[in-house]
Scaffold this active site. Structure first.
Site, PDB file in Angstrom:
ATOM      1  N   ASP A 101       0.862  -1.328   0.137  1.00 33.65           N
ATOM      2  CA  ASP A 101       0.081  -0.086  -0.070  1.00 33.65           C
ATOM      3  C   ASP A 101       0.832   1.338  -0.018  1.00 33.65           C
ATOM      4  O   ASP A 101       0.740   2.222  -0.752  1.00 33.65           O
ATOM      5  CB  ASP A 101      -0.858  -0.011   1.227  1.00 33.65           C
ATOM      6  CG  ASP A 101      -1.814  -1.162   1.416  1.00 33.65           C
ATOM      7  OD1 ASP A 101      -3.093  -0.876   1.643  1.00 33.65           O
ATOM      8  OD2 ASP A 101      -1.287  -2.316   1.594  1.00 33.65           O
ATOM      9  N   GLU A 131      -5.207   7.447   0.684  1.00 29.84           N
ATOM     10  CA  GLU A 131      -5.557   6.857   2.015  1.00 29.84           C
ATOM     11  C   GLU A 131      -4.407   6.801   2.846  1.00 29.84           C
ATOM     12  O   GLU A 131      -4.541   6.988   4.094  1.00 29.84           O
ATOM     13  CB  GLU A 131      -5.942   5.459   1.502  1.00 29.84           C
ATOM     14  CG  GLU A 131      -6.381   4.758   2.896  1.00 29.84           C
ATOM     15  CD  GLU A 131      -6.666   3.252   2.740  1.00 29.84           C
ATOM     16  OE1 GLU A 131      -6.698   2.878   1.546  1.00 29.84           O
ATOM     17  OE2 GLU A 131      -7.012   2.602   3.625  1.00 29.84           O
ATOM     18  N   ASP A 153      -6.293   5.474  -4.011  1.00 31.24           N
ATOM     19  CA  ASP A 153      -6.353   4.228  -3.113  1.00 31.24           C
ATOM     20  C   ASP A 153      -5.191   3.307  -3.487  1.00 31.24           C
ATOM     21  O   ASP A 153      -5.512   2.266  -4.573  1.00 31.24           O
ATOM     22  CB  ASP A 153      -7.637   3.844  -2.681  1.00 31.24           C
ATOM     23  CG  ASP A 153      -7.852   2.789  -1.747  1.00 31.24           C
ATOM     24  OD1 ASP A 153      -6.770   2.128  -1.265  1.00 31.24           O
ATOM     25  OD2 ASP A 153      -9.023   2.332  -1.503  1.00 31.24           O
ATOM     26  N   ILE A 190      -3.948   0.350  -2.764  1.00 34.26           N
ATOM     27  CA  ILE A 190      -4.532  -1.158  -2.617  1.00 34.26           C
ATOM     28  C   ILE A 190      -5.868  -0.833  -1.934  1.00 34.26           C
ATOM     29  O   ILE A 190      -6.108  -0.700  -0.651  1.00 34.26           O
ATOM     30  CB  ILE A 190      -3.594  -1.975  -1.821  1.00 34.26           C
ATOM     31  CG1 ILE A 190      -2.328  -2.360  -2.486  1.00 34.26           C
ATOM     32  CG2 ILE A 190      -4.504  -3.444  -1.721  1.00 34.26           C
ATOM     33  CD1 ILE A 190      -1.257  -3.389  -1.871  1.00 34.26           C
ATOM     34  N   ASP A 191      -6.893  -0.927  -2.649  1.00 30.88           N
ATOM     35  CA  ASP A 191      -8.193  -0.993  -2.226  1.00 30.88           C
ATOM     36  C   ASP A 191      -8.797  -2.439  -2.059  1.00 30.88           C
ATOM     37  O   ASP A 191      -8.477  -3.392  -2.791  1.00 30.88           O
ATOM     38  CB  ASP A 191      -9.202  -0.332  -3.416  1.00 30.88           C
ATOM     39  CG  ASP A 191     -10.548  -0.321  -2.728  1.00 30.88           C
ATOM     40  OD1 ASP A 191     -10.858  -0.117  -1.660  1.00 30.88           O
ATOM     41  OD2 ASP A 191     -11.754  -0.389  -3.421  1.00 30.88           O
ATOM     42  N   THR A 243      -7.764  -4.164   0.787  1.00 25.09           N
ATOM     43  CA  THR A 243      -6.217  -4.852   1.564  1.00 25.09           C
ATOM     44  C   THR A 243      -6.385  -6.134   2.129  1.00 25.09           C
ATOM     45  O   THR A 243      -5.510  -7.091   1.831  1.00 25.09           O
ATOM     46  CB  THR A 243      -5.611  -3.813   2.532  1.00 25.09           C
ATOM     47  OG1 THR A 243      -5.530  -2.488   1.893  1.00 25.09           O
ATOM     48  CG2 THR A 243      -4.345  -4.083   2.862  1.00 25.09           C
ATOM     49  N   ASP A 283     -12.493   5.688  -2.090  1.00 25.60           N
ATOM     50  CA  ASP A 283     -13.184   4.208  -1.934  1.00 25.60           C
ATOM     51  C   ASP A 283     -14.334   4.188  -3.083  1.00 25.60           C
ATOM     52  O   ASP A 283     -14.933   3.223  -3.290  1.00 25.60           O
ATOM     53  CB  ASP A 283     -13.717   3.942  -0.715  1.00 25.60           C
ATOM     54  CG  ASP A 283     -12.653   3.152   0.089  1.00 25.60           C
ATOM     55  OD1 ASP A 283     -11.682   2.607  -0.458  1.00 25.60           O
ATOM     56  OD2 ASP A 283     -12.722   3.086   1.243  1.00 25.60           O
TER      57      ASP A 283
HETATM   58  N1  LIG Z   1     -16.780  -0.108   8.674  1.00 28.04           N
HETATM   59  C1  LIG Z   1     -16.687  -0.035   7.346  1.00 28.04           C
HETATM   60  N2  LIG Z   1     -17.767   0.266   6.736  1.00 28.04           N
HETATM   61  C2  LIG Z   1     -17.570   0.366   5.412  1.00 28.04           C
HETATM   62  N3  LIG Z   1     -16.210   0.519   4.706  1.00 28.04           N
HETATM   63  C3  LIG Z   1     -15.271   0.109   5.305  1.00 28.04           C
HETATM   64  C4  LIG Z   1     -15.331   0.170   6.659  1.00 28.04           C
HETATM   65  N4  LIG Z   1     -14.101  -0.066   7.149  1.00 28.04           N
HETATM   66  C5  LIG Z   1     -13.418   0.019   6.112  1.00 28.04           C
HETATM   67  N5  LIG Z   1     -14.105   0.197   5.004  1.00 28.04           N
HETATM   68  C6  LIG Z   1     -13.507   0.344   3.524  1.00 28.04           C
HETATM   69  O1  LIG Z   1     -13.853  -0.625   2.899  1.00 28.04           O
HETATM   70  C7  LIG Z   1     -12.874  -0.908   1.918  1.00 28.04           C
HETATM   71  C8  LIG Z   1     -13.026  -2.134   1.320  1.00 28.04           C
HETATM   72  O2  LIG Z   1     -13.764  -2.156   0.145  1.00 28.04           O
HETATM   73  P1  LIG Z   1     -14.882  -3.140  -0.133  1.00 28.04           P
HETATM   74  O3  LIG Z   1     -15.750  -3.084   1.261  1.00 28.04           O
HETATM   75  O4  LIG Z   1     -15.566  -3.033  -1.182  1.00 28.04           O
HETATM   76  O5  LIG Z   1     -14.306  -4.852   0.134  1.00 28.04           O
HETATM   77  S1  LIG Z   1     -14.296  -5.906   1.219  1.00 28.04           S
HETATM   78  O6  LIG Z   1     -14.963  -6.875   0.590  1.00 28.04           O
HETATM   79  O7  LIG Z   1     -14.818  -5.449   2.379  1.00 28.04           O
HETATM   80  O8  LIG Z   1     -12.789  -5.953   1.459  1.00 28.04           O
HETATM   81  C9  LIG Z   1     -11.770  -0.739   2.446  1.00 28.04           C
HETATM   82  O9  LIG Z   1     -10.917  -0.045   1.781  1.00 28.04           O
HETATM   83  P2  LIG Z   1      -9.118  -0.418   1.841  1.00 28.04           P
HETATM   84  O10 LIG Z   1      -8.593  -0.069   3.409  1.00 28.04           O
HETATM   85  O11 LIG Z   1      -8.454   0.488   0.713  1.00 28.04           O
HETATM   86  O12 LIG Z   1      -9.146  -1.925   1.702  1.00 28.04           O
HETATM   87  C10 LIG Z   1     -12.103   0.693   3.695  1.00 28.04           C
HETATM   88  O13 LIG Z   1     -11.739   1.941   3.335  1.00 28.04           O
HETATM   89 MG   LIG Z   2      -9.964   1.542  -0.138  1.00 30.76          MG
HETATM   90 MG   LIG Z   3      -6.377   1.055   0.543  1.00 23.73          MG
HETATM   91 MG   LIG Z   4      -7.112   0.572   4.033  1.00 26.56          MG
END
Ligand SMILES: Nc1ncnc2c1ncn2[C@@H]1O[C@H](COP(=O)(O)OS(=O)(=O)O)[C@@H](OP(=O)(O)O)[C@H]1O
Ligand SMILES: [Mg+2]
Ligand SMILES: [Mg+2]
Ligand SMILES: [Mg+2]
Length: 372
Positions: A69, A92, A164, A166-167, A169, A310
């Site tokens: 990331d 991020e 972002d 790594i979305d 992660t 996101d």
């Molecule tokens: N509590 C809560 N509610 C909603 N979203 C949240 C929450 N916590 C984290 N995140 C964000 O979710 C991003 C991951 O995307 P997704 O939810 O589409 O994928 S996953 O299936 O849940 O991994 C993830 O992105 P990354 O951190 O880049 O992986 C977060 O930004």
């Molecule tokens: Mg993300």
């Molecule tokens: Mg990310």
């Molecule tokens: Mg993250």
């Protein structure tokens, strides 16, 4: 013939001959963005194959962050600065944990990875005539500053990028779906979105076939898919679904999107196909190419505020493929409130033919009244 470029990753109109220079709006941003996302996809794929346990940290909000990331954010930020030095970035990650003595081992690994990616020759699928060649290695201080250029607070006016790196992660760590995500906003409106998905099948009907694709959309210029292995562009249009023929695209993590509310909405709509659960904004790319008819992100009731990085890249993909994106009450997503989507409550993205019916179903399932 490769176009000679002065400086590293520099993209200026002077770098292009009249035959290769496109006059469309945001052409330079699109080309630079595609190159940056391609390089970051190569970086993160190679990190996954070598990742060791102590290369992952847990952030204050309990979410994971890896050396991949940080290194990918540093790489994209350096490339953006070289071509668009005035543009602020809402990214991020930040480098605070890497600047302290306890972060030394991680920091050194991140610097090594980011520099490897910066100096690598053309990556697979890059268009040579774009002239975006390898750059020079940066110092540790320069790369930490590049990560921290993502600390911009956002807002309603001017240009800004979101990164972002790594979305999804958690999906990345599981070896499943994740995405490298970049967008350009002008006066809080998304004008360009790019999503690189190294693990996504190029063709959903061939799940065991070639993997790795990039989705890209510029406002008014449609949405295209390009394989990571080449640069053939396919324009995407969402097919027309009827409500009962939809299937939902949802988060894998039940903490990110309520699976039970989504199940209720699906049964109100008469959906019989099981949900397709997938990490990251790869879901938006899949929606744009018709792999499922409905992206549902229903809040879990913990007061989480969605982050602009996101959703900004994914939202423009879907809109340019002919779909509609709102929150769960039918309110447009507001990217001008800062780093979060503020009062937006969940996300509903679907084709024009079914979006209103889905909002009705959400209202029935949650008891909330649609605002539009
Ligand atoms: N509590 C809560 N509610 C909603 N979203 C949240 C929450 N916590 C984290 N995140 C964000 O979710 C991003 C991951 O995307 P997704 O939810 O589409 O994928 S996953 O299936 O849940 O991994 C993830 O992105 P990354 O951190 O880049 O992986 C977060 O930004
Ligand atoms: Mg993300
Ligand atoms: Mg990310
Ligand atoms: Mg993250």
């Amino acid at each position: 013939m490769r176009i000679p470029v002065r400086g590293i990753f520099t993209l200026t109109t002077r770098s292009y001959s009249s035959t290769t220079m496109s006059t469309s709006q945001f052409a330079l941003e699109r080309q630079l963005g595609l190159s940056a996302v391609r390089r970051a996809c190569a970086l993160t794929s190679s990190v996954f194959n070598k990742l060791i346990k102590n290369e992952t940290l847990t952030k204050g909000d309990k979410s994971p962050v890896t050396v991949g990331d940080y290194a990918a954010q540093a790489l994209i930020s350096v490339m953006l600065k070289n071509s668009f030095p005035q543009d602020p970035i809402v990214g991020e990650e930040d480098a605070a944990e890497l600047r302290v003595e306890e972060g030394r081992v991680l920091r050194e690994r991140i610097i090594e990875l980011a520099n490897e990616a910066l100096v690598a020759p053309f990556v697979e699928g890059d268009k040579p005539e774009w002239g975006i060649g390898p750059g020079q290695a940066k110092t540790s201080a320069e790369l930490l500053d590049a990560i921290d250029r993502g600390n911009y607070d956002g807002g309603r006016t001017g240009r800004m990028w979101t990164i972002d790196p790594i979305d999804g992660t958690k999906g990345f760590l599981r070896g499943e779906q994740y995405a490298v995500c970049l967008s350009l906003l002008v006066d809080a409106r998304v004008q360009l979105g790019i999503i690189g998905c190294p693990n996504l099948p190029v063709d959903a009907t061939k799940p065991d076939g070639e993997r790795g694709c990039i989705f890209v959309a510029v406002r008014g210029q449609g949405c295209q898919q390009i394989p990571l292995s080449g640069y053939t562009e396919t324009t995407l249009r969402m097919p027309a679904f009827t409500p009962s023929s939809l299937n939902t695209l949802e988060s894998v993590e039940a903490l990110h999107s309520s699976h039970s509310t989504a199940d209720t909405i699906a049964s109100i709509l008469g959906i019989t196909r099981p949900p397709l659960r997938m990490d990251s904004q790869a879901k938006y790319g899949c929606l744009a190419r018709g792999d499922g008819g409905l992206y549902l992100r229903m809040p879990t009731g913990v007061g989480y505020r969605e982050k602009i990085w996101d959703h900004a890249p994914g939202a423009i993909l879907v809109e340019e493929a002919g779909g509609i994106v709102t929150d769960s009450r039918g309110v447009p997503l507001d990217f001008g409130l800062g780093r979060t989507l503020g009062e937006n409550f969940g996300v509903v993205a679907a084709g024009k033919e079914v979006h209103a019916a889905v909002l009705d179903a959400v209202q029935q399932a949650t008891g909330t009244k649609a605002k539009v």
